[in-house]
Design a protein around this motif. Structure first.
Motif, PDB file in Angstrom:
ATOM      1  N   ALA A 157      47.093  10.007  23.865  1.00  0.00           N
ATOM      2  CA  ALA A 157      48.335   9.693  24.056  1.00  0.00           C
ATOM      3  C   ALA A 157      49.668  10.230  24.776  1.00  0.00           C
ATOM      4  O   ALA A 157      49.876   9.317  25.575  1.00  0.00           O
ATOM      5  N   THR A 158      49.565  11.614  24.480  1.00  0.00           N
ATOM      6  CA  THR A 158      50.708  11.893  25.220  1.00  0.00           C
ATOM      7  C   THR A 158      50.378  13.289  26.441  1.00  0.00           C
ATOM      8  O   THR A 158      51.605  13.157  27.401  1.00  0.00           O
ATOM      9  N   GLY A 159      49.231  11.615  27.609  1.00  0.00           N
ATOM     10  CA  GLY A 159      48.877  12.302  28.637  1.00  0.00           C
ATOM     11  C   GLY A 159      48.061  13.446  28.875  1.00  0.00           C
ATOM     12  O   GLY A 159      48.102  13.965  29.996  1.00  0.00           O
ATOM     13  N   LYS A 160      47.816  13.722  27.806  1.00  0.00           N
ATOM     14  CA  LYS A 160      47.072  15.075  27.930  1.00  0.00           C
ATOM     15  C   LYS A 160      45.949  14.613  28.427  1.00  0.00           C
ATOM     16  O   LYS A 160      44.904  14.119  27.029  1.00  0.00           O
ATOM     17  N   ASN A 161      44.770  15.264  29.189  1.00  0.00           N
ATOM     18  CA  ASN A 161      43.615  14.985  29.356  1.00  0.00           C
ATOM     19  C   ASN A 161      42.466  15.834  28.126  1.00  0.00           C
ATOM     20  O   ASN A 161      42.197  17.064  28.807  1.00  0.00           O
ATOM     21  N   ILE A 162      41.725  15.009  27.419  1.00  0.00           N
ATOM     22  CA  ILE A 162      40.962  15.700  25.575  1.00  0.00           C
ATOM     23  C   ILE A 162      39.311  15.338  26.227  1.00  0.00           C
ATOM     24  O   ILE A 162      39.005  14.826  26.506  1.00  0.00           O
ATOM     25  N   LEU A 163      38.606  16.958  26.255  1.00  0.00           N
ATOM     26  CA  LEU A 163      37.330  16.734  26.028  1.00  0.00           C
ATOM     27  C   LEU A 163      37.527  17.051  24.903  1.00  0.00           C
ATOM     28  O   LEU A 163      37.422  18.586  24.484  1.00  0.00           O
ATOM     29  N   VAL A 164      36.229  16.990  24.054  1.00  0.00           N
ATOM     30  CA  VAL A 164      35.949  17.278  22.683  1.00  0.00           C
ATOM     31  C   VAL A 164      34.800  17.692  22.699  1.00  0.00           C
ATOM     32  O   VAL A 164      33.358  16.751  23.886  1.00  0.00           O
ATOM     33  N   PHE A 165      34.087  18.588  22.904  1.00  0.00           N
ATOM     34  CA  PHE A 165      32.808  19.724  22.131  1.00  0.00           C
ATOM     35  C   PHE A 165      31.866  19.630  20.951  1.00  0.00           C
ATOM     36  O   PHE A 165      33.053  20.900  20.072  1.00  0.00           O
ATOM     37  N   ASP A 166      31.050  18.873  20.853  1.00  0.00           N
ATOM     38  CA  ASP A 166      30.508  18.418  20.102  1.00  0.00           C
ATOM     39  C   ASP A 166      29.529  20.051  19.360  1.00  0.00           C
ATOM     40  O   ASP A 166      28.334  19.980  20.044  1.00  0.00           O
ATOM     41  N   ALA A 167      29.921  21.074  18.979  1.00  0.00           N
ATOM     42  CA  ALA A 167      29.858  21.718  18.298  1.00  0.00           C
ATOM     43  C   ALA A 167      29.299  22.685  16.907  1.00  0.00           C
ATOM     44  O   ALA A 167      28.684  24.024  16.563  1.00  0.00           O
ATOM     45  N   ASP A 168      28.566  21.439  16.880  1.00  0.00           N
ATOM     46  CA  ASP A 168      28.017  21.301  15.263  1.00  0.00           C
ATOM     47  C   ASP A 168      26.564  21.345  15.927  1.00  0.00           C
ATOM     48  O   ASP A 168      25.727  20.985  15.432  1.00  0.00           O
ATOM     49  N   LEU A 169      26.237  22.407  15.495  1.00  0.00           N
ATOM     50  CA  LEU A 169      25.007  23.456  15.164  1.00  0.00           C
ATOM     51  C   LEU A 169      23.600  22.562  14.412  1.00  0.00           C
ATOM     52  O   LEU A 169      22.727  22.241  15.114  1.00  0.00           O
TER      53      LEU A 169
ATOM     54  N   GLY B 254      39.523   6.112  22.986  1.00  0.00           N
ATOM     55  CA  GLY B 254      40.687   6.888  22.935  1.00  0.00           C
ATOM     56  C   GLY B 254      41.645   7.299  23.996  1.00  0.00           C
ATOM     57  O   GLY B 254      42.491   8.400  24.203  1.00  0.00           O
ATOM     58  N   ASN B 255      40.446   6.931  24.973  1.00  0.00           N
ATOM     59  CA  ASN B 255      40.664   8.042  26.630  1.00  0.00           C
ATOM     60  C   ASN B 255      40.516   9.005  26.324  1.00  0.00           C
ATOM     61  O   ASN B 255      41.361  10.379  27.533  1.00  0.00           O
ATOM     62  N   ILE B 256      39.291   9.880  25.872  1.00  0.00           N
ATOM     63  CA  ILE B 256      38.197  11.261  24.961  1.00  0.00           C
ATOM     64  C   ILE B 256      37.813  10.929  25.911  1.00  0.00           C
ATOM     65  O   ILE B 256      36.639   9.921  26.515  1.00  0.00           O
TER      66      ILE B 256
ATOM     67  N   ASP C 216      42.808  18.805  30.229  1.00  0.00           N
ATOM     68  CA  ASP C 216      43.511  20.008  29.596  1.00  0.00           C
ATOM     69  C   ASP C 216      43.099  20.405  28.325  1.00  0.00           C
ATOM     70  O   ASP C 216      43.685  21.986  28.551  1.00  0.00           O
ATOM     71  N   VAL C 217      42.566  19.993  27.731  1.00  0.00           N
ATOM     72  CA  VAL C 217      42.701  20.379  26.107  1.00  0.00           C
ATOM     73  C   VAL C 217      41.300  20.105  26.247  1.00  0.00           C
ATOM     74  O   VAL C 217      40.641  19.166  26.115  1.00  0.00           O
ATOM     75  N   ILE C 218      40.646  21.223  25.365  1.00  0.00           N
ATOM     76  CA  ILE C 218      39.389  21.230  24.867  1.00  0.00           C
ATOM     77  C   ILE C 218      38.926  21.488  23.483  1.00  0.00           C
ATOM     78  O   ILE C 218      39.324  22.833  23.067  1.00  0.00           O
ATOM     79  N   LEU C 219      38.695  20.700  22.870  1.00  0.00           N
ATOM     80  CA  LEU C 219      38.549  20.944  21.123  1.00  0.00           C
ATOM     81  C   LEU C 219      37.297  20.313  20.772  1.00  0.00           C
ATOM     82  O   LEU C 219      36.159  20.244  21.199  1.00  0.00           O
TER      83      LEU C 219
END
Length: 285
Positions: free
Chosen positions: A47-59, A95-97, A132-135
Motif C-alpha cells: 500500500a506504500t507503493g512497494k513491490n512486495i513478494l512473500v517467499f514461503d520458506a516454512d519447510l 492486497g497487490n502482493i 522491491d522487498v522479499i519477505l
C-alpha cells in the motif's frame, strides 16, 4: 495468466533494478501469528507503493496460499525437479502482493550437485530483481534451515507474543543468530499485545536482555494489538488488513509497516546476494 505474469517479470528483470531488500520473518515459538503477520505486513507495504513478494520458506507447514485463499499449482519443488521455471511458481495474491508458495522442496538443496545448485540459484536470483522487498516467512524454532534463511537475508524480524514462553524463545532465536556473528540487523515485533503498554513493556524487556547478556542491539519494530477480528479473518481465509482495515490490529500493524517501508533507518542496509549466500549456507561453505 501465468504466461502474462512471467512475461512481465522477465521485463522487470531485464531492466536490472537493484536487488530486493530481503527480510526474514521468524519466531522462536509457534502460535504467535507469525505467518499471518508477515502476510498483512506485506500488504501494508504494498500500500506504500512497494513491490512486495512473500517467499514461503516454512519447510514443514507451508500455508501462505491457504491464508490468502489462492490457488497455487506449482511451488519451488517443481523448479528443483526441473518441471517448471521459477516465474511459473509466482502467484498474484490479494492486497497487490505476490507469493512463491510452499517451498518444501528447498531442503533438497543439500543433496544437489554443484551444477544443479548453480542452475537453481541463477533461477532464484531473478526474484531479487523482480521485487522491491522479499519477505521470507520461515518456520518457527531455531532449526538449521530457519537460521540459514535469517543469516542470508538483509535483516531479520523476530515475532514474539507477550507470553513468557514466547519471550524466552524469541530471546533464544536472537541468541542463536548472535552466536553465528554474520547476521544483518535484527528487529522485534510483539504480536497480540493486550494494549500499547504491554507491547512496549515486552519490547523493552527483550531488547534490554539482548543488550545486557548478548551485546546485541535489537531494534523495536513495534507491536500489533490482539483483536478478535483477526481470528474471524483467518477463518474466512482473508487477510485482516483487507477484511477489517480499521480494526485495532490493522491500525497498529500499519504503524509497524511505516517503520519498515516508509521511515528509512540503518536496518535497511542491503547485504546483497541472498540466494547465493543461502546456497553456500546449505552447502556448508
Amino acid at each position: 495468466m501465468v504466461v502474462d505474469q512471467a512475461t512481465r517479470l522477465r521485463e522487470i528483470v531485464r531492466t536490472a533494478q537493484p536487488a530486493a531488500r530481503t527480510i526474514t520473518v521468524t519466531s522462536g515459538k509457534g502460535g504467535v501469528g507469525k505467518t499471518n503477520l508477515a502476510i498483512n505486513l506485506a500488504i501494508a507495504g504494498a500500500a506504500t507503493g512497494k513491490n512486495i513478494l512473500v517467499f514461503d520458506a516454512d519447510l514443514g507447514l507451508a500455508n501462505i496460499d491457504l491464508l490468502l485463499n489462492v490457488r497455487t499449482p506449482y511451488n519451488l519443488s517443481h523448479v528443483i525437479r526441473g518441471e517448471r521455471c521459477l516465474l511459473e511458481t509466482i502467484v498474484q495474491a490479494p492486497g497487490n502482493i505476490q507469493i512463491v508458495p510452499g517451498v518444501s522442496g528447498l531442503s533438497e538443496m543439500a543433496d544437489l550437485s554443484d551444477d544443479q545448485r548453480d542452475a537453481l540459484i541463477r533461477n532464484l536470483e531473478q526474484l531479487e530483481s523482480a521485487a522491491d522487498v522479499i519477505l521470507i516467512d520461515t518456520g518457527a524454532g531455531i532449526s538449521k534451515n530457519v537460521i540459514n534463511f535469517a543469516l542470508a537475508s538483509d535483516e531479520t524480524l523476530v515475532v514474539s507474543s507477550p507470553e513468557p514462553t514466547s519471550i524466552t524463545d524469541a530471546y533464544a532465536t536472537i541468541k542463536t543468530l548472535a552466536l553465528h556473528g554474520d547476521h544483518g540487523p535484527i528487529r522485534l515485533v510483539v504480536n497480540m499485545a493486550t494494549d500499547a503498554a504491554e507491547g512496549e513493556r515486552v519490547l523493552e524487556q527483550i531488547v534490554r536482555v539482548c543488550q545486557d547478556f548478548l551485546g546485541v542491539y535489537v531494534e523495536k519494530a513495534g507491536w500489533v494489538l490482539a483483536d478478535p477480528t483477526v481470528g474471524t479473518a483467518v477463518r474466512r481465509r482473508s487477510p485482516f488488513l483487507l477484511e477489517y482495515p480499521h480494526c485495532a490490529a490493522s491500525t497498529s500493524l500499519k504503524k509497524v509497516a511505516r517503520n519498515f517501508f516508509v521511515a528509512a533507518g540503518p536496518a535497511t542496509t542491503r547485504r546483497g546476494g541472498f540466494f547465493k549466500k543461502l546456497s553456500s549456507l546449505f552447502r556448508g561453505a
